[in-house]
Design an enzyme around this catalytic site. Structure first.
Site, PDB file in Angstrom:
ATOM      1  N   LYS A  87      -8.236  50.490  53.985  1.00 47.60           N
ATOM      2  CA  LYS A  87      -7.718  49.164  53.656  1.00 47.60           C
ATOM      3  C   LYS A  87      -8.804  48.094  53.689  1.00 47.60           C
ATOM      4  O   LYS A  87      -8.801  47.173  52.862  1.00 47.60           O
ATOM      5  CB  LYS A  87      -6.572  48.797  54.601  1.00 47.60           C
ATOM      6  N   ASP A 123       1.805  44.969  53.109  1.00 50.02           N
ATOM      7  CA  ASP A 123       2.250  45.294  54.463  1.00 50.02           C
ATOM      8  C   ASP A 123       3.111  44.186  55.067  1.00 50.02           C
ATOM      9  O   ASP A 123       4.173  44.444  55.647  1.00 50.02           O
ATOM     10  CB  ASP A 123       1.049  45.557  55.375  1.00 50.02           C
ATOM     11  N   TYR A 254       5.850  55.953  62.123  1.00 47.68           N
ATOM     12  CA  TYR A 254       7.065  56.637  61.676  1.00 47.68           C
ATOM     13  C   TYR A 254       6.874  58.134  61.853  1.00 47.68           C
ATOM     14  O   TYR A 254       5.906  58.706  61.394  1.00 47.68           O
ATOM     15  CB  TYR A 254       7.411  56.288  60.220  1.00 47.68           C
TER      16      TYR A 254
END
Length: 313
Positions: A87, A123, A254
């Protein structure tokens, strides 16, 4: 379609994908990337919208990133997502960067248009939609504590909190100097004294139980932006003894199991949710950037559910 493609595959993309009936024109770039749940989600969206393209995983190492972007142009890609550790590295490779990505200092979505790379960051907006779905709240109304506010996802979330005008923001990081630097950068967004009581609207805080105990009495939402909890044996980044029943706890990790932090939240009587919904909504925002049409969120959610076998809000 292979589970993972590499830069070597990109160097001769027609040969690497010769057996595919539908062209692979969108992807996620990461190192590692095999674990990514993005392909099933995005492929469900592409099928639902009848778009003749498929989404794949590309294992690209940091020293390969610049070349990979050039290869993506040659392979006629429509767009890619960038995940850890790309990123930050993607930002200087862009030809144009959206204002949101500039503020955050990172790119997680790239659109390839007319031979140029356009960088975005979804995001923060993804988190806003996730919190509404999970807890029926708006970020701007909340007193927020971010664990891991030194950079990466924590920085993106902190910037989004500032842009939304959240009620209060507490930045927690193992290296507290990084939290202080971010607080200085975000200070112009917190000039009014809306919060009543013996606390500031914006505070960098060391990761120490005594300091956190005081802060947790004056926050509504905790967001874990660290990787602590990704492995099954990880301890909770916050012990259950510090958590309070009024809190909402959002873990950006997650997994198919409840993380240690979410188990601690449950033990304290607090509400909790994991990062699957953030993945869903940042993915939906990426889809809308690439294809200029509404993302089929229901189909994307169903595909994620099937992939991780866990409910999402």
């Amino acid at each position: 379609m292979k589970d993972v493609y590499t830069l070597a595959d990109l160097e001769n993309w027609p040969a690497a994908t010769a057996g595919e009936s539908v062209p692979l024109r969108v992807a996620v770039l990461g190192d590692p990337v095999r674990h990514s749940a993005s392909p099933p989600m995005h492929n469900a969206a592409l099928e639902e919208r009848d778009i003749p393209a498929r989404y794949c995983r590309l294992h690209i190492r940091p020293d390969e990133l610049s070349e990979a972007f050039q290869r993506l142009k040659a392979a006629d890609f429509i767009g890619v997502n960038c995940t850890i550790p790309h990123k930050l590295g993607a930002l200087p490779a862009m030809d144009e960067v959206d204002e949101q990505a500039v503020r955050i200092g990172a790119v997680n979505t790239v659109a390839l248009r007319d031979g140029r790379l356009h960088g975005f960051n979804t995001d923060g907006p993804g988190l806003v939609r996730a919190l509404r779905a999970e807890f029926s709240v708006d970020l701007r109304d909340l007193r927020v504590m971010i664990l891991g506010a030194g950079g990466g996802a924590g920085r993106a979330i902190a910037v989004q909190c500032a842009l939304e005008g959240c009620e209060r923001l507490v930045l927690v990081n193992r290296t507290v100097e990084k939290a202080r630097l971010l607080a200085t950068e975000l200070a112009p967004y917190f000039t009014s004294n809306r919060v009543l009581g013996p606390v500031d609207r914006l505070e960098p805080v060391p990761w120490e139980n005594a300091a956190l105990r005081h802060q947790l009495e004056n926050v509504d939402l905790i967001i874990n932006a660290t990787s602590v909890g990704l492995r099954s044996g990880d301890p909770s980044p916050l012990p259950a003894s510090l958590l309070l029943p009024h809190l909402m706890v959002y873990d950006t990790i997650y997994t198919a199991r409840r993380t240690s932090l979410l188990r601690a939240a449950e033990a304290a009587g607090a509400r909790g949710a994991n990062g699957l919904s953030m993945l869903l909504y940042q993915g939906a925002a990426s889809f809308e950037i690439w294809f200029d049409r509404e993302a089929p969120v229901a189909a994307m959610r169903a595909a994620l559910l099937a992939h991780v076998r866990q409910p999402v809000g």
